[in-house]
Design an enzyme around this catalytic site. Structure first.
Site, PDB file in Angstrom:
ATOM      1  N   SER A 127      31.317  29.801  45.826  1.00  0.00           N
ATOM      2  CA  SER A 127      32.719  29.674  45.417  1.00  0.00           C
ATOM      3  C   SER A 127      33.556  28.878  46.404  1.00  0.00           C
ATOM      4  O   SER A 127      33.377  28.977  47.628  1.00  0.00           O
ATOM      5  CB  SER A 127      33.310  31.083  45.294  1.00  0.00           C
ATOM      6  OG  SER A 127      34.710  31.027  45.198  1.00  0.00           O
ATOM      7  N   GLU A 129      36.338  29.694  47.193  1.00  0.00           N
ATOM      8  CA  GLU A 129      37.062  30.673  48.019  1.00  0.00           C
ATOM      9  C   GLU A 129      36.491  30.704  49.434  1.00  0.00           C
ATOM     10  O   GLU A 129      37.163  31.146  50.370  1.00  0.00           O
ATOM     11  CB  GLU A 129      36.982  32.067  47.398  1.00  0.00           C
ATOM     12  CG  GLU A 129      37.841  32.243  46.154  1.00  0.00           C
ATOM     13  CD  GLU A 129      39.340  32.248  46.429  1.00  0.00           C
ATOM     14  OE1 GLU A 129      39.757  32.823  47.444  1.00  0.00           O
ATOM     15  OE2 GLU A 129      40.084  31.658  45.633  1.00  0.00           O
ATOM     16  N   TYR A 151      35.871  39.230  49.232  1.00  0.00           N
ATOM     17  CA  TYR A 151      35.092  38.488  48.226  1.00  0.00           C
ATOM     18  C   TYR A 151      34.507  37.222  48.833  1.00  0.00           C
ATOM     19  O   TYR A 151      33.317  36.929  48.692  1.00  0.00           O
ATOM     20  CB  TYR A 151      35.994  38.135  47.038  1.00  0.00           C
ATOM     21  CG  TYR A 151      35.399  37.122  46.084  1.00  0.00           C
ATOM     22  CD1 TYR A 151      34.459  37.488  45.127  1.00  0.00           C
ATOM     23  CD2 TYR A 151      35.779  35.769  46.132  1.00  0.00           C
ATOM     24  CE1 TYR A 151      33.914  36.553  44.241  1.00  0.00           C
ATOM     25  CE2 TYR A 151      35.235  34.834  45.266  1.00  0.00           C
ATOM     26  CZ  TYR A 151      34.312  35.225  44.318  1.00  0.00           C
ATOM     27  OH  TYR A 151      33.769  34.293  43.460  1.00  0.00           O
TER      28      TYR A 151
HETATM   29  P1  NDP Z   1      32.993  37.309  35.589  1.00  0.00           P
HETATM   30  O1  NDP Z   1      33.763  38.277  36.411  1.00  0.00           O
HETATM   31  O2  NDP Z   1      33.520  36.913  34.238  1.00  0.00           O
HETATM   32  O3  NDP Z   1      31.511  37.889  35.373  1.00  0.00           O
HETATM   33  C1  NDP Z   1      30.849  38.603  36.375  1.00  0.00           C
HETATM   34  C2  NDP Z   1      29.561  39.140  35.801  1.00  0.00           C
HETATM   35  O4  NDP Z   1      28.850  39.864  36.822  1.00  0.00           O
HETATM   36  C3  NDP Z   1      29.747  40.110  34.621  1.00  0.00           C
HETATM   37  O5  NDP Z   1      28.762  39.825  33.638  1.00  0.00           O
HETATM   38  C4  NDP Z   1      29.463  41.460  35.277  1.00  0.00           C
HETATM   39  O6  NDP Z   1      28.977  42.429  34.380  1.00  0.00           O
HETATM   40  C5  NDP Z   1      28.358  41.058  36.246  1.00  0.00           C
HETATM   41  N1  NDP Z   1      28.085  42.078  37.256  1.00  0.00           N
HETATM   42  C6  NDP Z   1      28.964  42.709  38.055  1.00  0.00           C
HETATM   43  N2  NDP Z   1      28.329  43.620  38.825  1.00  0.00           N
HETATM   44  C7  NDP Z   1      27.011  43.554  38.492  1.00  0.00           C
HETATM   45  C8  NDP Z   1      25.853  44.251  38.921  1.00  0.00           C
HETATM   46  N3  NDP Z   1      25.904  45.179  39.860  1.00  0.00           N
HETATM   47  N4  NDP Z   1      24.648  43.933  38.353  1.00  0.00           N
HETATM   48  C9  NDP Z   1      24.581  42.977  37.399  1.00  0.00           C
HETATM   49  N5  NDP Z   1      25.644  42.285  36.948  1.00  0.00           N
HETATM   50  C10 NDP Z   1      26.846  42.577  37.496  1.00  0.00           C
HETATM   51  O7  NDP Z   1      32.761  35.995  36.480  1.00  0.00           O
HETATM   52  P2  NDP Z   1      32.657  34.455  36.050  1.00  0.00           P
HETATM   53  O8  NDP Z   1      31.795  34.341  34.859  1.00  0.00           O
HETATM   54  O9  NDP Z   1      34.010  33.852  36.076  1.00  0.00           O
HETATM   55  O10 NDP Z   1      31.904  33.842  37.323  1.00  0.00           O
HETATM   56  C11 NDP Z   1      30.489  33.801  37.408  1.00  0.00           C
HETATM   57  C12 NDP Z   1      30.068  33.741  38.852  1.00  0.00           C
HETATM   58  O11 NDP Z   1      30.609  32.572  39.447  1.00  0.00           O
HETATM   59  C13 NDP Z   1      30.530  34.905  39.709  1.00  0.00           C
HETATM   60  O12 NDP Z   1      29.528  35.139  40.674  1.00  0.00           O
HETATM   61  C14 NDP Z   1      31.789  34.382  40.364  1.00  0.00           C
HETATM   62  O13 NDP Z   1      32.049  35.069  41.570  1.00  0.00           O
HETATM   63  C15 NDP Z   1      31.398  32.942  40.585  1.00  0.00           C
HETATM   64  N6  NDP Z   1      32.491  31.989  40.655  1.00  0.00           N
HETATM   65  C16 NDP Z   1      33.403  31.934  39.649  1.00  0.00           C
HETATM   66  C17 NDP Z   1      34.435  31.026  39.682  1.00  0.00           C
HETATM   67  C18 NDP Z   1      35.426  30.934  38.570  1.00  0.00           C
HETATM   68  O14 NDP Z   1      36.437  30.254  38.761  1.00  0.00           O
HETATM   69  N7  NDP Z   1      35.186  31.532  37.420  1.00  0.00           N
HETATM   70  C19 NDP Z   1      34.577  30.095  40.822  1.00  0.00           C
HETATM   71  C20 NDP Z   1      33.497  30.177  41.784  1.00  0.00           C
HETATM   72  C21 NDP Z   1      32.504  31.109  41.702  1.00  0.00           C
HETATM   73  P3  NDP Z   1      29.962  43.434  33.563  1.00  0.00           P
HETATM   74  O15 NDP Z   1      30.381  42.672  32.338  1.00  0.00           O
HETATM   75  O16 NDP Z   1      29.073  44.585  33.278  1.00  0.00           O
HETATM   76  O17 NDP Z   1      31.123  43.752  34.477  1.00  0.00           O
HETATM   77  P1  GDP Z   2      41.255  33.160  42.790  1.00  0.00           P
HETATM   78  O1  GDP Z   2      41.551  31.774  43.256  1.00  0.00           O
HETATM   79  O2  GDP Z   2      39.791  33.401  42.592  1.00  0.00           O
HETATM   80  O3  GDP Z   2      41.875  34.233  43.617  1.00  0.00           O
HETATM   81  O4  GDP Z   2      41.823  33.230  41.280  1.00  0.00           O
HETATM   82  P2  GDP Z   2      43.110  33.944  40.651  1.00  0.00           P
HETATM   83  O5  GDP Z   2      43.281  33.327  39.308  1.00  0.00           O
HETATM   84  O6  GDP Z   2      42.987  35.429  40.707  1.00  0.00           O
HETATM   85  O7  GDP Z   2      44.317  33.528  41.614  1.00  0.00           O
HETATM   86  C1  GDP Z   2      44.660  32.177  41.826  1.00  0.00           C
HETATM   87  C2  GDP Z   2      45.942  32.090  42.631  1.00  0.00           C
HETATM   88  O8  GDP Z   2      47.034  32.556  41.815  1.00  0.00           O
HETATM   89  C3  GDP Z   2      45.987  32.948  43.911  1.00  0.00           C
HETATM   90  O9  GDP Z   2      46.543  32.163  44.928  1.00  0.00           O
HETATM   91  C4  GDP Z   2      46.932  34.089  43.548  1.00  0.00           C
HETATM   92  O10 GDP Z   2      47.659  34.615  44.665  1.00  0.00           O
HETATM   93  C5  GDP Z   2      47.886  33.365  42.604  1.00  0.00           C
HETATM   94  N1  GDP Z   2      48.649  34.266  41.726  1.00  0.00           N
HETATM   95  C6  GDP Z   2      50.000  34.325  41.610  1.00  0.00           C
HETATM   96  N2  GDP Z   2      50.358  35.293  40.755  1.00  0.00           N
HETATM   97  C7  GDP Z   2      49.203  35.873  40.317  1.00  0.00           C
HETATM   98  C8  GDP Z   2      48.957  36.943  39.418  1.00  0.00           C
HETATM   99  O11 GDP Z   2      49.861  37.565  38.859  1.00  0.00           O
HETATM  100  N3  GDP Z   2      47.644  37.264  39.203  1.00  0.00           N
HETATM  101  C9  GDP Z   2      46.616  36.577  39.814  1.00  0.00           C
HETATM  102  N4  GDP Z   2      45.336  36.921  39.540  1.00  0.00           N
HETATM  103  N5  GDP Z   2      46.839  35.571  40.693  1.00  0.00           N
HETATM  104  C10 GDP Z   2      48.125  35.222  40.936  1.00  0.00           C
END
Ligand code: NDP
Ligand code: GDP
Length: 328
Positions: A127, A129, A151
């Site tokens: 990520s 992040e 995270y």
């Molecule tokens: P989501 O939060 O939508 O999905 C996370 C998934 O992980 C869900 O299917 C969840 O299952 C599963 N999970 C959580 N805990 C466990 C566990 N103990 N065993 C098995 N599965 C588990 O994330 P995204 O689809 O947005 O992201 C996918 C990946 O990419 C993540 O690793 C995220 O951190 C990373 N990422 C995402 C970004 C983004 O902007 N979206 C940016 C950079 C990295 P359940 O439905 O049961 O909760």
């Molecule tokens: P992140 O980049 O993975 O933390 O994705 P988020 O979508 O959760 O947050 C993106 C940015 O939006 C961060 O800088 C947050 O502090 C900012 N932000 C401002 N207001 C909000 C809010 O109400 N909810 C969330 N989730 N983020 C917020």
């Protein structure tokens, strides 16, 4: 027919990646952790119309025994490790759980591949992040990391374990450093989806305001449908490597709010209220990625603009609320 195993299959990326792999003729297996709410966990796969086509298998990335069994049964050619506790704000409330799932879970998956099927190709969902307190104005694969949340610290462990297993054991293990990517399937707690859902509710008279945190942060937002293509491309390369996946454009939360509310003919300033509840103990002020390596080596590029994506998300949220569906 190639076999792919996807962890995090019920999440945003898991759904889009499964759709892509099915279109490419893969047999797709999804690792699914047991839930008492089994009727809702596959809502994203259902939204994309692929729930019946993904073979879900009971397991958990915290449980090496379950993953070893799955590796033995599925014999995957490719493993995509997307499973994580993925919400930054929650990681301050549940730092140890975040460490177990988002960090050690990667170790579990890498060990399972190494022990059971070392020829299998591995993708780790790293990520942006990890850049946290940014050390360069535009971040590339060479930019030093400075994580700012439990995270991000956990993701850093997963990233370096992936690099280490590649270097130690010669595994085809790649790490995608993906910048924020969104879609109508994004979790409602993330800022883009919160805003598109809020704009839709206010437009339909279901809400009168939207409470938010820091509007000055900036993110490099792309569409999840585009980003899962980069994950797949990484595993098709002869050698494994690490890649930044981003659009190369950064936008403030404030400007993103403006785009979303404008789509429904409203001015965000009339509805958004700042609420300290949504501020974070430490903020990542700016993320701005340089995707040059992914563009050159993978032939990948972001295809969807922020405006197009936000419009798609607002329309999807309007449709959900008009149909009386709870936010999915
Ligand atoms: P989501 O939060 O939508 O999905 C996370 C998934 O992980 C869900 O299917 C969840 O299952 C599963 N999970 C959580 N805990 C466990 C566990 N103990 N065993 C098995 N599965 C588990 O994330 P995204 O689809 O947005 O992201 C996918 C990946 O990419 C993540 O690793 C995220 O951190 C990373 N990422 C995402 C970004 C983004 O902007 N979206 C940016 C950079 C990295 P359940 O439905 O049961 O909760
Ligand atoms: P992140 O980049 O993975 O933390 O994705 P988020 O979508 O959760 O947050 C993106 C940015 O939006 C961060 O800088 C947050 O502090 C900012 N932000 C401002 N207001 C909000 C809010 O109400 N909810 C969330 N989730 N983020 C917020």
């Amino acid at each position: 027919m190639k076999h792919a195993l996807v962890t995090g299959v019920t999440g945003q990326d898991g759904a889009y990646l499964s759709q892509l792999l099915l279109e490419k003729g893969y047999e797709v297996y999804g690792l699914l952790r047991r839930s008492a709410s089994a009727d809702v966990v596959d809502s994203r796969l259902r939204w994309l119309g692929i729930a019946g086509q993904v073979r879900v298998i009971d397991g958990d990335i915290l449980d090496l025994a379950s993953v070893l069994r799955i590796m033995r049964d599925v014999k995957p050619d490719e493993v995509y490790n997307l499973g994580a506790q993925s919400f930054v704000k929650t990681s301050w409330n549940q730092p140890l759980l975040t460490g177990q799932v988002t960090a050690l879970g990667v170790g579990v998956m890498l060990e399972a591949v190494r022990l059971e099927n070392p020829e299998c190709r591995f993708y780790q969902a790293s990520s942006s992040e990890m850049y946290g307190l940014i050390q360069e104005p535009v971040q590339s694969e060479k930019t030093p990391f400075y994580p700012r949340s439990p995270y991000a610290v956990a993701k850093l462990y997963g990233h370096w374990m992936t690099v280490n297993y590649r270097e130690s054991f010669g595994m085809h293990a790649s790490s995608g450093i993906l910048f924020n990517h969104e879609s109508p399937l994004r979790g409602i707690e993330f800022v883009t989806r919160k805003v598109t859902d809020g704009a839709a509710r206010i437009k339909l008279g279901l809400a009168t305001e939207l409470r938010m945190g820091n509007l000055d942060a900036k993110r490099d937002w792309g569409h999840a449908r585009d980003y899962v293509k980069a994950m797949h491309l990484m595993l098709q390369q002869e050698t494994a490597d690490d890649y930044v996946v981003a659009t190369g454009r950064t936008t403030s939360i404030r400007d993103m709010c403006s785009i979303a509310f404008r789509h429904v003919g409203l001015n965000y300033e009339d509805y958004i209220k700042i609420d300290p509840t949504y501020l974070r103990p430490a903020e990542v002020d700016v993320l701005h990625g340089n995707p040059a390596k992914a563009m050159t080596k993978l032939g990948w590029k972001a295809e969807t603009t922020l405006e197009e994506m936000i419009s798609e998300m607002v329309e999807a949220d309007l449709a959900r609320h008009r149909a009386g569906l709870a936010s999915a």
